[in-house]
Write an enzyme that holds these catalytic residues in place. Structure first.
Site, PDB file in Angstrom:
ATOM      1  N   ALA A   1       1.014  -1.811  -0.102  1.00 14.84           N
ATOM      2  CA  ALA A   1      -0.210   0.077   0.165  1.00 14.84           C
ATOM      3  C   ALA A   1       0.846   0.880  -0.060  1.00 14.84           C
ATOM      4  CB  ALA A   1      -1.116  -0.117   1.461  1.00 14.84           C
ATOM      5  N   GLY A   2       2.513   1.352   0.578  1.00 11.67           N
ATOM      6  CA  GLY A   2       3.170   2.270   0.585  1.00 11.67           C
ATOM      7  C   GLY A   2       2.671   2.712  -0.813  1.00 11.67           C
TER       8      GLY A   2
ATOM      9  N   ARG B   1      10.825   8.149  -1.769  1.00 12.91           N
ATOM     10  CA  ARG B   1      12.228   7.983  -1.559  1.00 12.91           C
ATOM     11  C   ARG B   1      12.558   7.558  -3.468  1.00 12.91           C
ATOM     12  NH1 ARG B   1      14.176   3.259   3.314  1.00 12.91           N
ATOM     13  NH2 ARG B   1      11.748   3.250   2.646  1.00 12.91           N
TER      14      ARG B   1
ATOM     15  N   GLY C   1       1.314   3.700   8.172  1.00 10.61           N
ATOM     16  CA  GLY C   1       2.883   2.337   8.060  1.00 10.61           C
ATOM     17  C   GLY C   1       2.780   1.267   8.589  1.00 10.61           C
TER      18      GLY C   1
ATOM     19  N   ARG D   1       5.398  -5.525 -36.313  1.00 10.50           N
ATOM     20  CA  ARG D   1       5.353  -5.370 -35.679  1.00 10.50           C
ATOM     21  C   ARG D   1       4.045  -6.293 -35.198  1.00 10.50           C
ATOM     22  NH1 ARG D   1       2.829  -0.413 -39.415  1.00 10.50           N
ATOM     23  NH2 ARG D   1       1.553   0.160 -37.371  1.00 10.50           N
TER      24      ARG D   1
ATOM     25  N   ALA E   1       7.077  -5.533 -62.453  1.00 13.28           N
ATOM     26  CA  ALA E   1       7.538  -4.467 -61.745  1.00 13.28           C
ATOM     27  C   ALA E   1       7.590  -3.465 -61.431  1.00 13.28           C
ATOM     28  CB  ALA E   1       8.985  -5.205 -61.973  1.00 13.28           C
TER      29      ALA E   1
HETATM   30  C1  UD1 Z   1      10.573  -2.071   6.729  1.00 12.16           C
HETATM   31  C2  UD1 Z   1      11.134  -2.354   8.602  1.00 12.16           C
HETATM   32  C3  UD1 Z   1      11.948  -2.213   8.713  1.00 12.16           C
HETATM   33  C4  UD1 Z   1      12.539  -3.477   7.787  1.00 12.16           C
HETATM   34  C5  UD1 Z   1      12.232  -3.440   6.083  1.00 12.16           C
HETATM   35  C6  UD1 Z   1      13.243  -4.484   5.042  1.00 12.16           C
HETATM   36  C7  UD1 Z   1       9.005  -1.026   9.480  1.00 12.16           C
HETATM   37  C8  UD1 Z   1       8.325  -0.292  10.214  1.00 12.16           C
HETATM   38  N1  UD1 Z   1      10.198  -1.441   8.793  1.00 12.16           N
HETATM   39  O1  UD1 Z   1      10.926  -0.932   7.025  1.00 12.16           O
HETATM   40  O2  UD1 Z   1      12.407  -3.644  10.304  1.00 12.16           O
HETATM   41  O3  UD1 Z   1      14.589  -3.851   8.070  1.00 12.16           O
HETATM   42  O4  UD1 Z   1      11.142  -3.061   5.758  1.00 12.16           O
HETATM   43  O5  UD1 Z   1      12.418  -4.578   3.806  1.00 12.16           O
HETATM   44  O6  UD1 Z   1       7.820  -2.070   9.487  1.00 12.16           O
HETATM   45  N2  UD1 Z   1       2.965  -0.750   3.600  1.00 12.16           N
HETATM   46  C9  UD1 Z   1       1.759  -0.797   2.968  1.00 12.16           C
HETATM   47  N3  UD1 Z   1       0.992   0.596   4.116  1.00 12.16           N
HETATM   48  C10 UD1 Z   1       2.108   1.000   4.574  1.00 12.16           C
HETATM   49  C11 UD1 Z   1       3.435   1.066   4.591  1.00 12.16           C
HETATM   50  C12 UD1 Z   1       4.228   0.346   4.078  1.00 12.16           C
HETATM   51  O7  UD1 Z   1       1.600  -1.121   3.208  1.00 12.16           O
HETATM   52  O8  UD1 Z   1       1.071   1.906   5.926  1.00 12.16           O
HETATM   53  C13 UD1 Z   1       3.921  -1.605   2.682  1.00 12.16           C
HETATM   54  C14 UD1 Z   1       5.387  -0.522   1.469  1.00 12.16           C
HETATM   55  O9  UD1 Z   1       4.361  -0.587   0.399  1.00 12.16           O
HETATM   56  C15 UD1 Z   1       6.022  -1.673   1.305  1.00 12.16           C
HETATM   57  C16 UD1 Z   1       5.839  -2.863   2.545  1.00 12.16           C
HETATM   58  O10 UD1 Z   1       4.600  -2.497   3.272  1.00 12.16           O
HETATM   59  O11 UD1 Z   1       6.019  -2.788   0.346  1.00 12.16           O
HETATM   60  C17 UD1 Z   1       7.623  -1.823   3.716  1.00 12.16           C
HETATM   61  O12 UD1 Z   1       7.233  -0.055   3.550  1.00 12.16           O
HETATM   62  P1  UD1 Z   1       8.679   0.406   3.721  1.00 12.16           P
HETATM   63  O13 UD1 Z   1       8.673   1.612   4.027  1.00 12.16           O
HETATM   64  O14 UD1 Z   1       9.224   0.112   2.384  1.00 12.16           O
HETATM   65  O15 UD1 Z   1       9.680  -0.643   5.242  1.00 12.16           O
HETATM   66  P2  UD1 Z   1      11.003   0.387   5.365  1.00 12.16           P
HETATM   67  O16 UD1 Z   1      11.151   0.953   5.286  1.00 12.16           O
HETATM   68  O17 UD1 Z   1      11.728  -1.065   3.893  1.00 12.16           O
HETATM   69 CA    CA Z   2      10.893  -1.522   2.302  1.00 20.50          CA
END
Ligand code: UD1
Ligand code: CA
Length: 458
Positions: A3-4, A8, A72, A329, A419
C-alpha cells in the site's frame, strides 16, 4: 503489504509497480506467495494508487484489502483484520522485496510452526545494514528476539548490529489480532510499525523468534532507484544462469536484457546486446544476433534473427530467417522457412511457408500464401485514410519489385505482377498483370538537347 507510496523513488508511479526483470516488483512477490499457498488465501494490501495496483496483478487471482490511509506496516495489518484474523498462521511478505523465493518462505513457515512461536521474523546478516530494522536478540544464544529497532530509533550501539529484519514474518493470526491494537505511533515517523509487535509480544510473554536466511540477497528491498537497479541486475543475471543451465549459449550476458518469464530452447545462441522481453518464447537451435529486440513473441526451432531486428507480438515458424533490420509489428505470422529481410516492415500479416520478402517492403493487413516471392520495395497500400483494407496474395505468386498493391485486392494463385506495377484490381490465377505506364524512347533526344545548349552559350 503493497500500500505504500515509495516516497524515496521520487516517482508518480507506486513503488510496487516499478519493474524489475521486466515485470512489476509486486508481481514477483505474488508469484512467490502463490507457490506457497493457493491464490485464494493470498491477500494483497493496497492503498496508494490502489486501483492501478489491483489492475496490474488482477490476473493472478489473489484477493485485495484496502488500506485507505497509509499509516505504517502495522496499520496495514490492522486494515486486514477481517481477512486474516481467522487464520492459524499468517505469513507477511513485503511487496517491495521481489527476490524472495518460495523455498525461503516455506522455511520461515515451518520454523515458526516448529518453534510454536507467536511471531517469527526472517532476518539476514548484511555488511551494510543501514536503513533496515535491527534485530535485538534475547540473550547471546538461542533463537528468541527481544525487539526490532528501526534505523531512525536505533542508538549507536544498535546501529552496529548487522542482523536486520527482512520484512517477512510468520504470525499466529489469532494472537496478532488480539494484540495488534497495542501498537502505538510514538516513533520518529509517527506510524504504526509492524516491527513493534516483537516488543508487544515480549511484554505479553509470547514467543518471538528469528530465522536467518542462507542468502541475504533474497531479502533486499527496493526503496531507491539505486536499489532497484541492483535488484534488476541480480535478477537478470540469475535468469541468464538459469538459461545457461538449460543449454542456451549467451555471449556477454551483462549486455543482454532477458525478462523473467522468457523461455529459450537448448542450443540457441544469444549474441551480445539482445533484448528478449515479456512472454517471449524462443525455440531450440535458434540464433538471435546482436541488437535485436523481441517482445511477447513466439519463435519456432532453428530460427535465425539477424542483427537489429525489432519484433512485437509476432509468431515465427521453424527455420525462418529474419533481418537484418526487419520490423515485425503486432500480429505478424511468419511461416516455416520464410524470409523477411532488410528494412521490411510487417503488421498483421500471414506470410506462408517458404515465402520471401527480402528487401525494403511494407506488408500490412495481408494474407500471403506459400512459396510467394515479394520483390524489393513492394508496398501494400492498406489504408485509405479512414479504413484499413486487406491484401490477399495466393500461393506461388511472384510480385515484381517496386509494386504497389492497393487494397482491397487479391492476386490469384501462381500469378505474376510485373515490376513497378500499381495494382488496383484483382489479378486472376496464373495471369500476368502490368500496371505501369509504357516506356517510350526518343532516339537522339539527349544529344540534340546538349548541342542546342552549347549553341546558346557560344
Ligand atoms: C520495513 C521494516 C524494517 C525492515 C524493512 C525490510 C517497518 C516499520 N520496518 O522498513 O524493519 O528492515 O522493511 O525491507 O515495518 N506498506 C504498506 N502500508 C503502509 C506502509 C508500508 O502497505 O502504511 C508496505 C509498502 O508498500 C512496502 C512494505 O509495506 O511494500 C514495507 O514498507 P516500507 O516503507 O518499504 O518499509 P521499510 O522502511 O523498508
Ligand atoms: Ca522497504
Amino acid at each position: 503489504m503493497a500500500a505504500g507510496k515509495g516516497t524515496r523513488l521520487k516517482s508518480k508511479h507506486p513503488k510496487v509497480l516499478h519493474e524489475i526483470g521486466g515485470k512489476p516488483i509486486l508481481a514477483h512477490v505474488i508469484a512467490t506467495a502463490v507457490k506457497v499457498v493457493p491464490a485464494q488465501n493470498v491477500f494483497v494490501i493496497v492503498g496508494h494508487e490502489a486501483e492501478r495496483v489491483r489492475e496490474a496483478v488482477r490476473a493472478t487471482g489473489v484477493n485485495f484489502v484496502l488500506q485507505a490511509e497509509q499509516r505504517g506496516t502495522g496499520h496495514a495489518l490492522m486494515a486486514a483484520r477481517e481477512a486474516l484474523s481467522g487464520y492459524d498462521q499468517v505469513l507477511v511478505l513485503s511487496g517491495d522485496a521481489p527476490l524472495i523465493t518460495a523455498e525461503t518462505v516455506r522455511k520461515l513457515s515451518d520454523f515458526h510452526r516448529g518453534q510454536k512461536a507467536t511471531m517469527t521474523l526472517l532476518s539476514a546478516d548484511l555488511d551494510n545494514p543501514y536503513g533496515y530494522g535491527r534485530v535485538i536478540r534475547k540473550g547471546a544464544r538461542g533463537v528468541e528476539v527481544q525487539a526490532i529497532v528501526e534505523e531512525k530509533s536505533a542508538n549507536r550501539r544498535q546501529k552496529r548490529i548487522h542482523e536486520i529484519n527482512s520484512g517477512f514474518y510468520a504470525f499466529d493470526g489469532h494472537a496478532l489480532y488480539e494484540y495488534i491494537d497495542r501498537l502505538s505511533t510514538a516513533n520518529p515517523h509517527g506510524e504504526y510499525y509492524l516491527t513493534d509487535m516483537a516488543a508487544v509480544f515480549q511484554r505479553a510473554r509470547k514467543k518471538v523468534v528469528a530465522i536467518k536466511t542462507a542468502d541475504a540477497g533474497e531479502i533486499l528491498g527496493s526503496n531507491t532507484r539505486a536499489e532497484m537497479m541492483m535488484l534488476d541486475a541480480r535478477l537478470r543475471l540469475a535468469k541468464c544462469r538459469e538459461l545457461l543451465d538449460a543449454g542456451v549459449t549467451i555471449f556477454y550476458p551483462h549486455t543482454c536484457v532477458i525478462d523473467s518469464d522468457v523461455e529459450v530452447g537448448a542450443d540457441t545462441v544469444i549474441e551480445p546486446f539482445v533484448q528478449l522481453l515479456g512472454s517471449t518464447k524462443v525455440g531450440a537451435d535458434c540464433r538471435i544476433r546482436s541488437y535485436s529486440v523481441i517482445g511477447n513473441s513466439v519463435l519456432g526451432n532453428g530460427v535465425t534473427v539477424r542483427p537489429g531486428t525489432i519484433m512485437e507480438d509476432s509468431r515465427i515458424g521453424a527455420g525462418a530467417v529474419l533481418g537484418p533490420y526487419s520490423h515485425l509489428r503486432p500480429g505478424s505470422e511468419v511461416g516455416e522457412g520464410a524470409h523477411v529481410g532488410n528494412f521490411v516492415e510487417t503488421k498483421k500479416i500471414k506470410l506462408g511457408k517458404g515465402s520471401k520478402a527480402n528487401h525494403l517492403s511494407y506488408l500490412g493487413d495481408a494474407e500471403i500464401g506459400e512459396g510467394v516471392n515479394i520483390g524489393a520495395g513492394t508496398i501494400t497500400c492498406n489504408y485509405d485514410g479512414v479504413n484499413k483494407h486487406k491484401t490477399v496474395i495466393e500461393d506461388g505468386v511472384f510480385i515484381g519489385s517496386d509494386s504497389t498493391l492497393v487494397a482491397p485486392v487479391k492476386i490469384g494463385r501462381g500469378a505474376y505482377v510485373a515490376a513497378a506495377s500499381c495494382i488496383t484490381d484483382d489479378v486472376p490465377a496464373d495471369a500476368l498483370a502490368f500496371g505501369r505506364a509504357r516506356q517510350s524512347v526518343k532516339e537522339g533526344w539527349a544529344r540534340a538537347k546538349r548541342e542546342a545548349q552549347k549553341e546558346k552559350h557560344r
